[in-house]
Scaffold this active site. Sequence first.
Site, short mmCIF file in Angstrom:
data_model
loop_
_atom_site.label_atom_id
_atom_site.label_comp_id
_atom_site.label_asym_id
_atom_site.label_seq_id
_atom_site.Cartn_x
_atom_site.Cartn_y
_atom_site.Cartn_z
N ILE A 1 -8.86 -6.40 -14.27
CA ILE A 1 -10.26 -5.97 -14.27
C ILE A 1 -10.66 -5.80 -15.72
CG2 ILE A 1 -11.82 -4.08 -13.65
CD1 ILE A 1 -10.00 -3.52 -11.26
N ASN A 11 -3.95 2.84 -13.49
CA ASN A 11 -3.09 1.84 -12.85
C ASN A 11 -1.66 2.34 -12.86
OD1 ASN A 11 -2.24 -0.77 -11.85
ND2 ASN A 11 -1.55 -1.25 -13.93
N GLY A 48 0.78 -1.23 0.00
CA GLY A 48 0.00 0.00 0.00
C GLY A 48 0.81 1.28 0.00
N SER A 49 2.09 1.21 -0.40
CA SER A 49 2.88 2.45 -0.35
C SER A 49 2.39 3.45 -1.40
CB SER A 49 4.38 2.16 -0.51
OG SER A 49 4.68 1.75 -1.81
N ASN A 50 1.92 2.97 -2.54
CA ASN A 50 1.36 3.91 -3.53
C ASN A 50 0.03 4.49 -3.06
OD1 ASN A 50 2.97 4.26 -6.11
ND2 ASN A 50 3.11 2.04 -5.81
N HIS A 77 2.35 0.95 -12.85
CA HIS A 77 3.11 -0.26 -13.13
C HIS A 77 4.61 0.07 -13.08
CE1 HIS A 77 3.82 -4.27 -14.64
NE2 HIS A 77 4.69 -3.75 -15.50
N MET A 129 -3.36 -6.97 -7.74
CA MET A 129 -2.78 -8.04 -8.54
C MET A 129 -3.84 -8.90 -9.24
SD MET A 129 0.06 -7.07 -8.57
CE MET A 129 1.78 -7.04 -8.16
N ARG A 130 -4.81 -8.24 -9.82
CA ARG A 130 -5.86 -8.91 -10.58
C ARG A 130 -6.22 -8.05 -11.78
NH1 ARG A 130 -8.73 -12.87 -7.61
NH2 ARG A 130 -7.88 -12.75 -5.51
C1 GAR Z 1 4.06 -1.31 -7.10
O1 GAR Z 1 5.40 -1.41 -7.51
C2 GAR Z 1 3.15 -1.28 -8.30
O2 GAR Z 1 3.67 -0.56 -9.37
C3 GAR Z 1 3.06 -2.75 -8.61
O3 GAR Z 1 2.90 -3.36 -7.37
C4 GAR Z 1 3.61 -2.58 -6.40
C5 GAR Z 1 2.69 -2.29 -5.23
O4 GAR Z 1 3.39 -1.68 -4.18
N1 GAR Z 1 1.97 -3.03 -9.50
C6 GAR Z 1 2.04 -3.90 -10.51
O5 GAR Z 1 3.01 -4.59 -10.72
C7 GAR Z 1 0.79 -3.97 -11.37
N2 GAR Z 1 1.02 -4.76 -12.53
P1 GAR Z 1 2.61 -0.92 -3.04
O6 GAR Z 1 1.55 -1.90 -2.51
O7 GAR Z 1 3.64 -0.61 -2.01
O8 GAR Z 1 1.98 0.30 -3.64
#
Ligand code: GAR
Length: 197
Positions: free
Chosen positions: A93, A107, A13-15, A109, A90-91
């Site tokens: 939609i 999203n 959840g850092s983003n 990435h 991680m799914r």
């Molecule tokens: C992040 O690096 C995000 O870009 C990636 O998961 C991580 C979640 O980190 N997302 C993907 O790879 C989507 N295909 P977070 O939970 O600390 O935000």
Amino acid sequence: METRIAVLASGAGSNFKALVTGDTGSGKVDILLTDNENAGALKLAAELGVESKYLYPGKYRTRFGVREEELWAEYLLGRGVQLVCLAGLMRIIKGPLLDAFKGRMMNIHPSLLPAFPGLDAQGQAFEYGVKIAGCTVHYVDGGTDTGPIILQESVPVFESDQRDSLAARILMKEHEIYSKAVKAHLEGRAVYSRIVR
Ligand code: GAR
């Protein structure tokens, strides 16, 4: 007027936190939804005072059930959510939930798309030996990390890097660009790319 934002996350959840604390213009993160009862994002939401909820995603591992997408959409629309930000969800939609928020779902990435979609993009980039890596915020179109790009930033890859040091550098950059992309969208500056699908 405020724009109500929902963040959908499966992991740390850092983003999500970066969106809550960053400058999203008229945006306000009102709710965190997760498909993972153990997501670190739930704890962060409690700390940040953001309402959060786990919703059952269905029986599949990498996508939602159609009925579940309907229920998630109903939940979000019922709460007046206007923009959905996927942050480590991680799914895929691609059904009723996407239909409900088409053009209003984005999203993030951890690669310079269209390079390295899918799982462990940072590891893919590191193994490939790229000299420049980065991250992308894009609209969701039902594919795996595809859709019109809103914002991208690069980070250097150093000789001394390992997969994890590179991933950490990319993550810091992700935290910078996600709120900028949301702000651009809300101000009508996130112009659709020329990609025609
Ligand atoms: C992040 O690096 C995000 O870009 C990636 O998961 C991580 C979640 O980190 N997302 C993907 O790879 C989507 N295909 P977070 O939970 O600390 O935000």
